[in-house]
Structures are given as structure tokens and as C-alpha cells.
Write a protein that holds these residues in place. Structure first.
Motif, PDB file in Angstrom:
ATOM      1  N   ALA A 135       0.666  -1.161  -0.254  1.00  0.00           N
ATOM      2  CA  ALA A 135       0.068  -0.155  -0.042  1.00  0.00           C
ATOM      3  C   ALA A 135       0.947   1.151   0.134  1.00  0.00           C
ATOM      4  O   ALA A 135       1.964   1.212   0.581  1.00  0.00           O
ATOM      5  CB  ALA A 135      -0.864   0.108   1.169  1.00  0.00           C
ATOM      6  N   HIS A 136       0.390   2.263  -0.750  1.00  0.00           N
ATOM      7  CA  HIS A 136       1.150   3.602  -0.545  1.00  0.00           C
ATOM      8  C   HIS A 136       0.184   4.818  -0.305  1.00  0.00           C
ATOM      9  O   HIS A 136       0.134   5.540  -0.512  1.00  0.00           O
ATOM     10  CB  HIS A 136       1.408   3.845  -1.987  1.00  0.00           C
ATOM     11  N   GLY A 137      -0.543   4.223   0.723  1.00  0.00           N
ATOM     12  CA  GLY A 137      -1.159   5.527   1.722  1.00  0.00           C
ATOM     13  C   GLY A 137      -2.649   5.848   1.172  1.00  0.00           C
ATOM     14  O   GLY A 137      -3.297   6.714   1.636  1.00  0.00           O
ATOM     15  N   TYR A 138      -3.076   4.782   0.204  1.00  0.00           N
ATOM     16  CA  TYR A 138      -4.527   5.136  -0.108  1.00  0.00           C
ATOM     17  C   TYR A 138      -5.654   4.833   0.954  1.00  0.00           C
ATOM     18  O   TYR A 138      -5.452   3.801   1.698  1.00  0.00           O
ATOM     19  CB  TYR A 138      -4.860   4.200  -1.441  1.00  0.00           C
ATOM     20  N   ARG A 139      -6.541   5.686   1.096  1.00  0.00           N
ATOM     21  CA  ARG A 139      -7.525   5.207   2.135  1.00  0.00           C
ATOM     22  C   ARG A 139      -8.869   5.647   1.529  1.00  0.00           C
ATOM     23  O   ARG A 139      -9.171   6.358   0.697  1.00  0.00           O
ATOM     24  CB  ARG A 139      -7.466   6.368   3.272  1.00  0.00           C
ATOM     25  N   ARG A 140      -9.749   4.675   1.606  1.00  0.00           N
ATOM     26  CA  ARG A 140     -11.207   4.453   1.180  1.00  0.00           C
ATOM     27  C   ARG A 140     -11.875   6.001   1.609  1.00  0.00           C
ATOM     28  O   ARG A 140     -11.740   6.201   2.863  1.00  0.00           O
ATOM     29  CB  ARG A 140     -11.887   3.426   1.463  1.00  0.00           C
ATOM     30  N   PRO A 141     -12.755   6.343   0.766  1.00  0.00           N
ATOM     31  CA  PRO A 141     -13.489   7.448   1.549  1.00  0.00           C
ATOM     32  C   PRO A 141     -14.564   7.118   2.430  1.00  0.00           C
ATOM     33  O   PRO A 141     -15.072   5.910   2.489  1.00  0.00           O
ATOM     34  CB  PRO A 141     -14.354   7.986   0.355  1.00  0.00           C
ATOM     35  N   PRO A 142     -15.010   7.922   3.449  1.00  0.00           N
ATOM     36  CA  PRO A 142     -15.834   7.436   4.515  1.00  0.00           C
ATOM     37  C   PRO A 142     -17.130   7.029   3.842  1.00  0.00           C
ATOM     38  O   PRO A 142     -17.729   7.533   2.458  1.00  0.00           O
ATOM     39  CB  PRO A 142     -16.165   8.520   5.161  1.00  0.00           C
ATOM     40  N   ARG A 143     -17.695   5.892   4.346  1.00  0.00           N
ATOM     41  CA  ARG A 143     -18.826   5.189   4.025  1.00  0.00           C
ATOM     42  C   ARG A 143     -20.151   6.097   3.664  1.00  0.00           C
ATOM     43  O   ARG A 143     -20.904   6.096   2.831  1.00  0.00           O
ATOM     44  CB  ARG A 143     -19.257   4.052   4.950  1.00  0.00           C
ATOM     45  N   ASP A 144     -20.136   7.147   4.603  1.00  0.00           N
ATOM     46  CA  ASP A 144     -21.231   7.913   4.693  1.00  0.00           C
ATOM     47  C   ASP A 144     -21.371   8.985   3.374  1.00  0.00           C
ATOM     48  O   ASP A 144     -22.280   9.936   3.292  1.00  0.00           O
ATOM     49  CB  ASP A 144     -21.542   8.785   6.001  1.00  0.00           C
ATOM     50  N   ARG A 145     -20.351   9.222   2.498  1.00  0.00           N
ATOM     51  CA  ARG A 145     -20.184   9.944   1.408  1.00  0.00           C
ATOM     52  C   ARG A 145     -20.709   8.938   0.080  1.00  0.00           C
ATOM     53  O   ARG A 145     -20.919   9.533  -0.875  1.00  0.00           O
ATOM     54  CB  ARG A 145     -18.663  10.286   1.157  1.00  0.00           C
ATOM     55  N   GLN A 146     -20.965   7.696   0.457  1.00  0.00           N
ATOM     56  CA  GLN A 146     -21.665   6.912  -0.626  1.00  0.00           C
ATOM     57  C   GLN A 146     -22.819   6.472  -0.229  1.00  0.00           C
ATOM     58  O   GLN A 146     -23.331   6.378   0.700  1.00  0.00           O
ATOM     59  CB  GLN A 146     -20.579   5.774  -0.839  1.00  0.00           C
ATOM     60  N   THR A 147     -23.613   5.968  -1.519  1.00  0.00           N
ATOM     61  CA  THR A 147     -25.207   5.664  -1.210  1.00  0.00           C
ATOM     62  C   THR A 147     -25.084   3.979  -1.530  1.00  0.00           C
ATOM     63  O   THR A 147     -24.876   3.724  -2.473  1.00  0.00           O
ATOM     64  CB  THR A 147     -26.079   6.309  -2.176  1.00  0.00           C
ATOM     65  N   HIS A 148     -25.247   3.438  -0.114  1.00  0.00           N
ATOM     66  CA  HIS A 148     -25.277   1.638  -0.242  1.00  0.00           C
ATOM     67  C   HIS A 148     -26.700   1.291  -0.314  1.00  0.00           C
ATOM     68  O   HIS A 148     -27.556   1.898   0.191  1.00  0.00           O
ATOM     69  CB  HIS A 148     -24.489   1.449   0.973  1.00  0.00           C
TER      70      HIS A 148
END
Length: 268
Positions: free
Chosen positions: A238-251
Motif C-alpha cells: 500500500a502507498h497511503g490510499y484510504r477509502r472515502p468514508p462510507r457516509d459519502r456513498q449511497t449503499h
């Protein structure tokens, strides 16, 4: 046919179908398989088992709707020609140009002249296909009147299969003998050395599927095509990638989590 025996043999045959598919692609072959027969004879079930483990980019199923006004003004075979395979493709016709010798003949959807012209031209058309190198296989699925009626009743009672039953299908019950005579005449005129008919007894669906697939494989001179060796590469660090917070997406809601054991239709 015993369920366990059926499943084992179906998997073996589907493995061979995958080899056939790769051979067709590698050799640039063209394979056309025509599925015809009585309503509720099991054509759709066989087609599903043929295609379910194959590549849809290589294997296509063609099930044409009622012809448009423009198509009615064309040469009869014209709209089917548009769906023939190119090099490296397999096309399965879920009903085909033989509509003219079956439902159109029995239901009066074509004239006597159109019907006779079809019987004259069809062997010529199929001879042209085979002379051009197309591998043409034609299967007729035969079902008894008692089993057909049983399957119709089952479709009426099953909301997931109700779409398979139409008013036209029900007409086939009252016109059983008319369809039988039409099929007999069709066979007499189109069962040729270049494109013979193969009859599949389909009162037993499992046996019909196994028999048809095994026969198809036996008629094509395919061989196993060597596949390149593939190795799964190691995942890079890994090179520092972080997934965006779940509350920014519509599941989608977790409907599965609301189900208790035993609530599914199959009891699982």
C-alpha cells in the motif's frame, strides 16, 4: 434420471463445452445450433445449461420477437442471416426460420404460397450455409401431450415462470394434431444430408439435456486448445490510499440481514 448422476455428467459435459468454445474461437469456426420443438418441450432449459458456463462474447442466444412490418417486407430468411455467427462464434437459435413451417403454418400467419416457397428454399438456404463452412446442427425436442399439459399447468401456478406461457402456447393444446402434421411435412422436406434433424425425447428433462449436449459434442471435431499459463501476481504494498468514508456513498440496504433462517422460498 438420478439427480446426482445428472449433476456429475452435466458438469463434465459443460467442461467439454468450454473446450469446444475455445476451439471455435481459436480455429475461427462458426457453429449454429437450431432448437425447435413443441411448446414446453424443454428447449429453454437445455439452452440455459449449454450457455451458463460459457463466454457470452463467444456464445450468443438468438430468440427473435414477432417480425416488424419492415421485416415482413424482406426476404423471409433475411432477418435470420443478420444473426449468423462470424468467425470464432457460436449462435444458438431459440426457435428459428422454422417458425414458418410450424406456428405460422398452423395459425395461418403465412399464405400457402409463402409456406410452399419456404419448403423449397429452406434446404437450399441451409446448403449455402454448410457449403460456406458453417457447422449447422438442428434439434427437435419431442414431448408427449400429457407431459406438455402438465408443464403448462405448472407454469400457470408458478409466478416466476408464468411469463413462459402465452395464449399462443395454449392454442398448441387444441391444435396438437395440426402441429404434428406440420412437423411431419417439415421433416420430410428439410431433413437433408447436409442439415439433418436430430430428435431429442424430452419427457425427462434431465435426460434430454444430457443427451442433446453429449450428441452436439460428438458431432463437432473439436480438440482441447492449449491455454497460456497464468500466474496471479503478488499484491503490491500500500502507498497511503484510504477509502472515502462510507457516509459519502449511497449503499443498498442490507435486506439480506433482515431475513431469518427458513424465510427463503427454498427453506434456506
Amino acid at each position: 434420471m438420478d439427480q446426482d448422476v445428472y449433476q456429475r455428467e452435466l458438469f463434465r459435459l459443460q467442461t467439454e463445452l468450454a473446450k469446444l468454445q475455445e476451439w471455435v474461437r481459436a480455429e475461427g469456426a462458426r457453429l449454429v445450433v437450431v432448437f425447435e420443438g413443441r411448446d414446453a418441450a424443454g428447449k429453454g432449459g437445455v439452452i440455459k445449461r449449454v450457455t451458463e458456463r460459457l463466454n457470452p462474447r463467444v456464445v450468443r442466444t438468438v430468440a427473435l420477437p414477432v417480425p416488424t412490418d419492415r421485416e415482413r417486407g424482406q426476404w423471409y430468411f433475411q432477418r435470420y442471416v443478420a444473426h449468423l455467427p462470424s468467425a470464432g462464434e457460436i449462435v444458438l437459435f431459440d426457435r428459428s426460420w422454422y417458425n414458418r413451417a410450424g406456428v405460422e403454418r398452423v395459425m395461418g400467419f403465412c399464405t400457402e404460397q409463402e409456406y410452399r416457397r419456404f419448403l423449397h428454399q429452406c434446404p437450399v438456404f441451409e446448403r449455402l450455409l454448410t457449403e460456406d463452412g458453417i457447422l449447422l446442427r438442428k434439434y427437435w425436442f419431442s414431448v408427449s401431450d400429457a407431459v406438455q399439459e402438465q408443464r403448462f399447468r405448472s407454469r400457470l401456478e408458478d409466478p416466476t415462470r408464468r411469463w413462459k406461457l402465452s395464449a399462443m402456447d395454449l392454442e398448441s393444446v387444441t391444435r396438437w394434431e395440426a402441429y404434428s402434421r406440420a412437423k411431419d411435412e417439415m421433416f420430410a422436406r428439410t431433413d437433408t444430408a447436409e442439415a439433418p434433424w436430430y430428435v431429442v425425447e424430452s419427457d425427462d428433462k434431465r435426460s434430454a439435456r444430457i443427451n442433446m449436449i453429449a450428441h452436439l459434442l460428438s458431432t463437432v471435431p473439436y480438440r482441447e486448445v492449449p491455454r497460456p499459463d497464468l500466474t496471479l501476481p503478488p499484491r503490491p504494498p500500500a502507498h497511503g490510499y484510504r477509502r472515502p468514508p462510507r457516509d459519502r456513498q449511497t449503499h443498498v440496504p442490507d435486506h439480506a440481514g433482515t431475513l431469518a433462517p427458513g424465510t427463503a422460498p427454498d427453506g434456506s
